[in-house]
Design a protein around this motif. Structure first.
Motif, PDB file in Angstrom:
ATOM      1  N   TRP A 153       0.841  -1.205   0.000  1.00  0.00           N
ATOM      2  CA  TRP A 153       0.000   0.000   0.000  1.00  0.00           C
ATOM      3  C   TRP A 153       0.876   1.255   0.000  1.00  0.00           C
ATOM      4  N   GLN A 165      -0.886   3.544  -2.580  1.00  0.00           N
ATOM      5  CA  GLN A 165      -1.853   2.890  -3.455  1.00  0.00           C
ATOM      6  C   GLN A 165      -3.204   2.829  -2.745  1.00  0.00           C
ATOM      7  N   GLY A 167      -6.970   0.953  -2.382  1.00  0.00           N
ATOM      8  CA  GLY A 167      -7.501  -0.367  -2.671  1.00  0.00           C
ATOM      9  C   GLY A 167      -8.258  -0.958  -1.503  1.00  0.00           C
ATOM     10  N   LYS A 185      -6.397  -3.255  -6.287  1.00  0.00           N
ATOM     11  CA  LYS A 185      -5.913  -1.881  -6.332  1.00  0.00           C
ATOM     12  C   LYS A 185      -6.354  -1.233  -7.638  1.00  0.00           C
TER      13      LYS A 185
END
Length: 224
Positions: A153, A165, A167, A185
């Motif tokens: 992440w 990221q 998601g 993601k």
């Protein structure tokens, strides 16, 4: 609050018979998309799972373990909200995604699914942003853990710069430990966002420059 100005471009006008025929062909194509999605969902249910350490996050009242986020449920959905440790506000796109969540989140708990949000920023920043946005979702900080780096992440590029990221992570609590059963993601996040799907079915779509639209259709930079 008014939306975008009405474009001058519009579809051609036809009689009812031609419209019905064109719509029937479109619906048949969409049925195949639905059947393919069912096949993909079936394969998703057959994925293996991997045990995840019981991270100790920080909530507004102190330490919160990953297993605590399940509450009375055995399935947990975590939204990984982009909010870097040195940021003063949450990611605009992730904020928009949180605003897309069901108005009645008990619909998830009714189905045995707990929900929580995790970000890397310290908890005081998360609480400030939550207050400004008017959210009441459970939100914890991974600031003092390796969670964001362990699961991608937060990643470091070749120049040593860290990037976040957005998601979703899906977990199962089984015989004590938590297990990761699925994660997604990028555009995989769209699956649970209703507004993009509503826009896709309007005449002008999302009005973004990556879309294949007729000449003259309004389009703007996706990340303008």
């Amino acid at each position: 609050m008014s939306g975008p100005a009405q474009p001058s471009a519009a579809p051609p006008v036809v009689d009812r018979d031609r419209f019905d025929a064109a719509l029937a062909a479109q619906i048949e194509a969409e049925k195949e998309v639905t059947r393919h999605d069912d096949r993909v969902s079936a394969s998703r249910r057959r994925l293996p799972m991997v045990e995840v350490q019981d991270y100790v996050f920080t909530g507004p009242d102190g330490p919160v373990r990953l297993t605590d986020l399940f509450g009375d449920q055995h399935v947990l959905l975590i939204q990984n909200v982009m909010f870097g440790p040195d940021w003063d506000a949450g990611c605009p796109s992730c904020t928009w995604a949180v605003d897309n969540l069901p108005a009645n989140m008990s619909r998830l708990t009714d189905e045995g699914i707990a929900f929580a949000m995790v970000s890397q920023a310290p908890i005081d920043k998360l609480e400030d942003w939550r207050t400004r946005r008017g959210w009441d979702h459970r939100w914890v900080s991974s600031f003092d853990t390796s969670y964001h780096h362990d699961w991608g992440w937060t990643a470091t590029d070749a120049e040593g710069r860290e990037g976040q990221q957005p998601g979703y992570s899906y977990y199962l609590l089984k015989d004590g430990p938590p297990y990761l059963t699925y994660m997604t993601k990028a555009r995989g996040t769209e699956a649970i966002l209703p507004v993009p799907h509503i826009m896709d079915r309007t005449v002008y779509g999302r009005r973004q420059d990556w879309e294949d639209s007729p000449d003259g259709w309004p389009q703007e930079p996706t990340y303008g």
